[in-house]
Design a protein around this motif. Structure first.
Motif, PDB file in Angstrom:
ATOM      1  N   LEU A 138     -30.270 117.915  39.796  1.00  7.49           N
ATOM      2  CA  LEU A 138     -30.135 116.843  38.801  1.00  7.49           C
ATOM      3  C   LEU A 138     -29.303 115.692  39.356  1.00  7.49           C
ATOM      4  O   LEU A 138     -29.672 114.521  39.231  1.00  7.49           O
ATOM      5  N   ALA A 139     -28.204 116.040  39.994  1.00  8.92           N
ATOM      6  CA  ALA A 139     -27.329 115.005  40.554  1.00  8.92           C
ATOM      7  C   ALA A 139     -28.075 114.233  41.635  1.00  8.92           C
ATOM      8  O   ALA A 139     -28.025 113.006  41.682  1.00  8.92           O
ATOM      9  N   LEU A 140     -28.805 114.982  42.468  1.00 11.48           N
ATOM     10  CA  LEU A 140     -29.557 114.344  43.556  1.00 11.48           C
ATOM     11  C   LEU A 140     -30.572 113.351  42.993  1.00 11.48           C
ATOM     12  O   LEU A 140     -30.713 112.228  43.489  1.00 11.48           O
ATOM     13  N   VAL A 141     -31.269 113.780  41.932  1.00 11.65           N
ATOM     14  CA  VAL A 141     -32.259 112.891  41.314  1.00 11.65           C
ATOM     15  C   VAL A 141     -31.583 111.623  40.810  1.00 11.65           C
ATOM     16  O   VAL A 141     -32.069 110.509  41.021  1.00 11.65           O
ATOM     17  N   SER A 142     -30.413 111.786  40.184  1.00 13.86           N
ATOM     18  CA  SER A 142     -29.771 110.583  39.648  1.00 13.86           C
ATOM     19  C   SER A 142     -29.237 109.691  40.770  1.00 13.86           C
ATOM     20  O   SER A 142     -29.260 108.475  40.651  1.00 13.86           O
ATOM     21  N   TYR A 143     -28.782 110.310  41.886  1.00 11.77           N
ATOM     22  CA  TYR A 143     -28.383 109.474  43.027  1.00 11.77           C
ATOM     23  C   TYR A 143     -29.586 108.670  43.520  1.00 11.77           C
ATOM     24  O   TYR A 143     -29.475 107.490  43.848  1.00 11.77           O
ATOM     25  N   LEU A 144     -30.739 109.364  43.567  1.00 19.79           N
ATOM     26  CA  LEU A 144     -31.954 108.676  44.034  1.00 19.79           C
ATOM     27  C   LEU A 144     -32.289 107.496  43.137  1.00 19.79           C
ATOM     28  O   LEU A 144     -32.689 106.437  43.612  1.00 19.79           O
ATOM     29  N   VAL A 145     -32.136 107.696  41.825  1.00 19.91           N
ATOM     30  CA  VAL A 145     -32.423 106.587  40.897  1.00 19.91           C
ATOM     31  C   VAL A 145     -31.534 105.394  41.223  1.00 19.91           C
ATOM     32  O   VAL A 145     -31.987 104.246  41.240  1.00 19.91           O
ATOM     33  N   ILE A 146     -30.268 105.680  41.548  1.00 13.74           N
ATOM     34  CA  ILE A 146     -29.350 104.584  41.888  1.00 13.74           C
ATOM     35  C   ILE A 146     -29.805 103.882  43.163  1.00 13.74           C
ATOM     36  O   ILE A 146     -29.822 102.653  43.243  1.00 13.74           O
ATOM     37  N   VAL A 147     -30.195 104.683  44.156  1.00 15.15           N
ATOM     38  CA  VAL A 147     -30.622 104.080  45.424  1.00 15.15           C
ATOM     39  C   VAL A 147     -31.857 103.203  45.198  1.00 15.15           C
ATOM     40  O   VAL A 147     -31.932 102.066  45.691  1.00 15.15           O
ATOM     41  N   VAL A 148     -32.807 103.725  44.418  1.00 14.10           N
ATOM     42  CA  VAL A 148     -34.014 102.938  44.129  1.00 14.10           C
ATOM     43  C   VAL A 148     -33.637 101.657  43.383  1.00 14.10           C
ATOM     44  O   VAL A 148     -34.146 100.570  43.671  1.00 14.10           O
ATOM     45  N   ALA A 149     -32.688 101.785  42.449  1.00 12.87           N
ATOM     46  CA  ALA A 149     -32.253 100.603  41.701  1.00 12.87           C
ATOM     47  C   ALA A 149     -31.601  99.593  42.634  1.00 12.87           C
ATOM     48  O   ALA A 149     -31.839  98.387  42.520  1.00 12.87           O
ATOM     49  N   GLY A 150     -30.802 100.093  43.571  1.00 15.21           N
ATOM     50  CA  GLY A 150     -30.186  99.206  44.561  1.00 15.21           C
ATOM     51  C   GLY A 150     -31.265  98.492  45.367  1.00 15.21           C
ATOM     52  O   GLY A 150     -31.195  97.292  45.624  1.00 15.21           O
ATOM     53  N   GLY A 151     -32.311  99.245  45.720  1.00 21.49           N
ATOM     54  CA  GLY A 151     -33.429  98.653  46.453  1.00 21.49           C
ATOM     55  C   GLY A 151     -34.126  97.581  45.632  1.00 21.49           C
ATOM     56  O   GLY A 151     -34.557  96.552  46.166  1.00 21.49           O
ATOM     57  N   SER A 152     -34.191  97.804  44.314  1.00 17.79           N
ATOM     58  CA  SER A 152     -34.885  96.811  43.481  1.00 17.79           C
ATOM     59  C   SER A 152     -34.055  95.536  43.346  1.00 17.79           C
ATOM     60  O   SER A 152     -34.610  94.452  43.220  1.00 17.79           O
ATOM     61  N   ILE A 153     -32.730  95.661  43.404  1.00 18.44           N
ATOM     62  CA  ILE A 153     -31.893  94.449  43.440  1.00 18.44           C
ATOM     63  C   ILE A 153     -32.238  93.662  44.696  1.00 18.44           C
ATOM     64  O   ILE A 153     -32.516  92.463  44.651  1.00 18.44           O
ATOM     65  N   ILE A 213     -23.833  95.356  48.655  1.00 17.26           N
ATOM     66  CA  ILE A 213     -24.446  95.536  49.974  1.00 17.26           C
ATOM     67  C   ILE A 213     -25.929  95.153  49.917  1.00 17.26           C
ATOM     68  O   ILE A 213     -26.454  94.506  50.823  1.00 17.26           O
ATOM     69  N   ALA A 214     -26.581  95.532  48.803  1.00 14.56           N
ATOM     70  CA  ALA A 214     -28.003  95.186  48.655  1.00 14.56           C
ATOM     71  C   ALA A 214     -28.193  93.673  48.662  1.00 14.56           C
ATOM     72  O   ALA A 214     -29.238  93.170  49.066  1.00 14.56           O
ATOM     73  N   GLY A 215     -27.157  92.950  48.217  1.00 14.15           N
ATOM     74  CA  GLY A 215     -27.262  91.502  48.177  1.00 14.15           C
ATOM     75  C   GLY A 215     -27.145  90.851  49.549  1.00 14.15           C
ATOM     76  O   GLY A 215     -27.515  89.688  49.723  1.00 14.15           O
ATOM     77  N   VAL A 216     -26.627  91.594  50.515  1.00 15.22           N
ATOM     78  CA  VAL A 216     -26.369  90.991  51.826  1.00 15.22           C
ATOM     79  C   VAL A 216     -27.677  90.555  52.508  1.00 15.22           C
ATOM     80  O   VAL A 216     -27.739  89.466  53.083  1.00 15.22           O
ATOM     81  N   VAL A 217     -28.709  91.393  52.393  1.00 12.05           N
ATOM     82  CA  VAL A 217     -29.974  91.069  53.088  1.00 12.05           C
ATOM     83  C   VAL A 217     -30.565  89.744  52.577  1.00 12.05           C
ATOM     84  O   VAL A 217     -30.809  88.831  53.378  1.00 12.05           O
ATOM     85  N   PRO A 218     -30.778  89.590  51.258  1.00  9.83           N
ATOM     86  CA  PRO A 218     -31.265  88.293  50.795  1.00  9.83           C
ATOM     87  C   PRO A 218     -30.264  87.165  51.052  1.00  9.83           C
ATOM     88  O   PRO A 218     -30.666  86.017  51.281  1.00  9.83           O
ATOM     89  N   ALA A 219     -28.979  87.512  51.028  1.00  9.50           N
ATOM     90  CA  ALA A 219     -27.966  86.469  51.261  1.00  9.50           C
ATOM     91  C   ALA A 219     -28.075  85.911  52.674  1.00  9.50           C
ATOM     92  O   ALA A 219     -27.907  84.713  52.896  1.00  9.50           O
ATOM     93  N   VAL A 220     -28.381  86.793  53.631  1.00  8.92           N
ATOM     94  CA  VAL A 220     -28.553  86.329  55.009  1.00  8.92           C
ATOM     95  C   VAL A 220     -29.746  85.373  55.070  1.00  8.92           C
ATOM     96  O   VAL A 220     -29.701  84.325  55.716  1.00  8.92           O
ATOM     97  N   LYS A 221     -30.794  85.722  54.339  1.00  5.46           N
ATOM     98  CA  LYS A 221     -31.979  84.864  54.316  1.00  5.46           C
ATOM     99  C   LYS A 221     -31.621  83.490  53.722  1.00  5.46           C
ATOM    100  O   LYS A 221     -32.041  82.450  54.236  1.00  5.46           O
ATOM    101  N   ALA A 222     -30.845  83.520  52.650  1.00 11.18           N
ATOM    102  CA  ALA A 222     -30.441  82.260  52.026  1.00 11.18           C
ATOM    103  C   ALA A 222     -29.524  81.476  52.965  1.00 11.18           C
ATOM    104  O   ALA A 222     -29.615  80.254  53.078  1.00 11.18           O
ATOM    105  N   TYR A 223     -28.662  82.208  53.653  1.00  9.66           N
ATOM    106  CA  TYR A 223     -27.704  81.608  54.587  1.00  9.66           C
ATOM    107  C   TYR A 223     -28.445  80.812  55.659  1.00  9.66           C
ATOM    108  O   TYR A 223     -27.998  79.763  56.092  1.00  9.66           O
TER     109      TYR A 223
END
Lengths: 421, 220
Positions: free
Chosen positions: A292-307, A399-409
């Motif tokens: 259960l914990a693993l699944v919820s961690y995965l949801v967070i990672v996917v959410a981070g990816g969607s950001i 951290i997820a914001g860094v990738v698009p931020a570099v692009k904007a930079y």
């Protein structure tokens, strides 16, 4: 300071301009964070409730068999009874000077699924379900008279069954409700207990004598079948109990009893210490919680990816906006900061909403736990996860914001100031 | 002391094939404080590149640009950003307003990276350009002429020493163009900002006391 406020202003406006993707990413972060907090929070509280000190007894003595079954059956009023032991064993315990408290339980009947437990008045006069706290009858009620067909109801049972002082009911045979198994005896409700937020809230207590005299009950205390006769006293040798609930004067006694009853003896099982018996159960099903914990961690990672993805995709259409900001004097790192802040803000909003998700999951889960076990979990009980999860999620979002931020930079100002038509 | 001094400024672009195209080669150019200069040039002669070099948006290959006693060409990119934020206002042909922000917010954004936000001055500027009743409107809710006026207000919002205007009336009809250029000149004068306009529109150029051919300035 002025500058920072303005950056947040830009971030806020941009989030509003991309309201739909902001909402979706925020919701996914909320779901992930809420899930993690709920899984960890609920687990921690259940383990504490099932293994901790709120039980009031140190050990359970019962028929030879599984200590876990014995504990589940008597302390938590789940599971079936492994069998009975003679009354004499209860008396031995009761008279043992090392034993502070011995309470007999006789099980085997129910009323609409709520268990009827036969016991003695000691449960009400001596037993402390929490340090220093005994069962209390609610206004106007009292504990049963052991010679009468009277019942005292746990708070939750009374509420769910709609039974009040003075109401009558007839027990049903067995631990599972079966319409056809109705006994003829009538019991009167003389007391409803104050809520204890423990499994006892789901129990109907009657005098142990009542169980013996219930029509169709056969006693085998001395190995021979015996049926109680109205008006006649039941000889002790025929009596039997499902379990004896024990509280020792000190912990060493548990060691000694464990050795004499479990290792040398053959007739009975001493489940001791109760907390450890339950802890072993949680150890066995720990993997489920890990999944259960693993699944919820995965949801967070996917959410981070969607950001990351949603902001990254918006950068192309916003190149001109960044170029204009730069033409007004914004530095590259300011544009970078705007995007990172934007990602962090989505994560922070998600975390705030995550507490709502946590509340919803927790409320639903604790309603189930309460209905099944009588144990009440506390929504507001603090746990380190309420700090760790939000901090980690906001960090992940940043951290997820860094990738698009570099692009904007990297946006080139001169070429993006003129619209491409 | 001149507001702007340019000496031996060079800028070349490298084409995708690798060949170099010299687009700017200016031996000398000077502007006095508070003066208003118009440069005449057709498109593709490097006018925008010239303004971008002055604004520090582009880095020069060689040469010097000195604005208000500070040498733009000696600075790193972030140093040029700072100098631009403090000293320069920019008016574009396409206005370049932020679509998601109101007129007032657009003007305030023009102050954000320089000397700080002064909401009262931003309001005053919008009233000055005749948009006192349109401060809360977004660009899409304004006419083209009104959008240009917001851009003009933004260009002077940070009390710059120099306003650069790149074909500032290119998107306006004749009537509005004449009005706009008059407004730009007035506002710059009122705020003690020099004005450097580049355009190919003779009628616009005619409004200035003097219009120089960009080709005379730029040898490339």
């Amino acid at each position: 300071m002025k500058k920072r406020i303005s950056l947040l202003f830009i971030v806020r406006r941009s989030l509003r301009q991309h309201a739909l993707s902001t909402l979706i990413t925020t919701l996914s972060i909320a779901l992930g964070t809420g899930l993690v907090m709920a899984v960890i929070g609920i687990k921690s509280q259940s383990v504490a409730a099932f293994t901790g000190g709120r039980i009031g007894f140190d050990a359970v003595l019962g028929a030879r068999g599984s200590p876990l079954q014995l504990v589940l059956n008597t302390v938590f009023h789940l599971e079936t009874s492994p069998g009975n032991i003679p009354w004499a064993m209860y008396q031995t315990m009761k008279d043992d000077p090392r034993v502070e408290l011995a309470v007999p339980y006789a099980l085997g009947d129910n009323f609409h699924g709520f268990r009827i437990v036969g016991t003695t008045g000691t449960l009400f006069t001596k037993f402390e379900y929490r340090d220093g706290v005994r069962f209390q009858a609610q206004g106007g009620g009292r504990f049963f008279d052991p010679t009468r067909q009277e019942a005292v109801l746990g708070n939750y049972a009374a509420r769910k069954l709609g039974l009040r002082l003075g109401d009558n009911f007839t027990p049903y045979h067995g631990l599972v409700f079966d319409e056809s198994m109705r006994h003829d005896e009538q019991y009167t409700v003389v007391g409803v207990l104050e809520p204890t937020n423990s499994p006892s809230d789901r129990v109907i207590w009657i005098p142990i004598e009542g169980i013996y005299r219930m029509e169709g009950h056969v006693l085998r205390g001395d190995g021979e079948d015996y049926v109680a006769q109205p008006g006649q006293e039941i000889p002790d040798e025929h009596k039997e109990v499902s379990a004896v609930m024990l509280k020792f004067r000190n912990p060493q006694i548990g060691f000694i009893m464990d050795a004499t009853i479990n290792k040398q003896g053959k007739v009975a099982t001493l489940a001791w210490p109760i907390g450890a018996v339950m802890a072993r159960l949680f150890d066995k099903i720990g993997w489920m919680n890990q999944i259960l914990a693993l699944v919820s961690y995965l949801v967070i990672v996917v959410a981070g990816g969607s950001i990351l993805a949603s902001i990254y995709n918006s950068i192309n259409e916003r190149r001109r906006e960044f170029a204009i900001l730069r033409s007004l004097g914004a530095r590259r790192k300011t544009v970078f900061a705007v995007i990172v802040l934007e990602a962090a803000s989505i994560a922070a909003l998600g975390v705030i909403m995550g507490f709502i998700v946590y509340g919803a999951i927790f409320t639903a889960a604790s309603a189930i736990v309460r209905a099944q076990t009588g144990i009440v979990l506390d929504l507001l009980k603090l746990h380190p996860v309420f700090v760790i999860a939000p901090v980690c999620v906001i960090l992940l979002g940043t951290i997820a914001g860094v990738v698009p931020a570099v692009k904007a930079y990297r946006t080139d100002v001169a070429t993006n100031l003129t619209p491409i038509s | 002391m001149p507001l702007l001094t340019i000496t031996d400024l060079q800028k070349a672009y490298v084409s995708p094939e690798g060949s170099q195209t010299h687009i700017i080669d200016i031996p000398h150019f000077e502007m006095e404080e508070g003066s208003q200069i118009a440069l005449r040039g057709t498109s593709g002669v490097g006018k925008t590149t010239f303004l971008n070099l002055i604004a520090g948006i582009l880095g020069a290959d060689s040469g010097r640009i000195i604005i208000a006693d500070e040498e733009m060409t000696a600075l790193s990119e972030s140093g040029r950003d700072r100098l631009r934020a403090i000293h320069i206002g920019y008016i574009f042909q396409t206005f370049n307003l932020f679509a998601g922000y109101t007129a007032l917010e657009n003007v305030m954004l023009g102050m954000m990276f320089g000397k700080g936000i002064d909401a009262g001055f931003a309001q005053h500027l919008l009233e000055r350009v005749g948009l006192g009743d349109r401060m809360g409107y977004r660009p899409s809710q304004l006419s083209v002429g009104q959008q240009q006026r917001v851009a003009v207000a933004r260009a002077v919002a940070n009390r710059p020493h120099l306003v650069l205007a790149d074909e500032p009336t290119g998107n306006l009809d004749r009537h509005h163009a004449n009005e706009a250029i008059a407004l730009i000149r007035e506002i710059c004068a009122e705020n003690n900002a020099g004005l450097l306009t580049v355009s190919h529109d003779e009628e616009i150029l005619g409004q200035f006391e003097e219009a120089t051919d960009f080709a005379q300035v730029n040898r490339a």
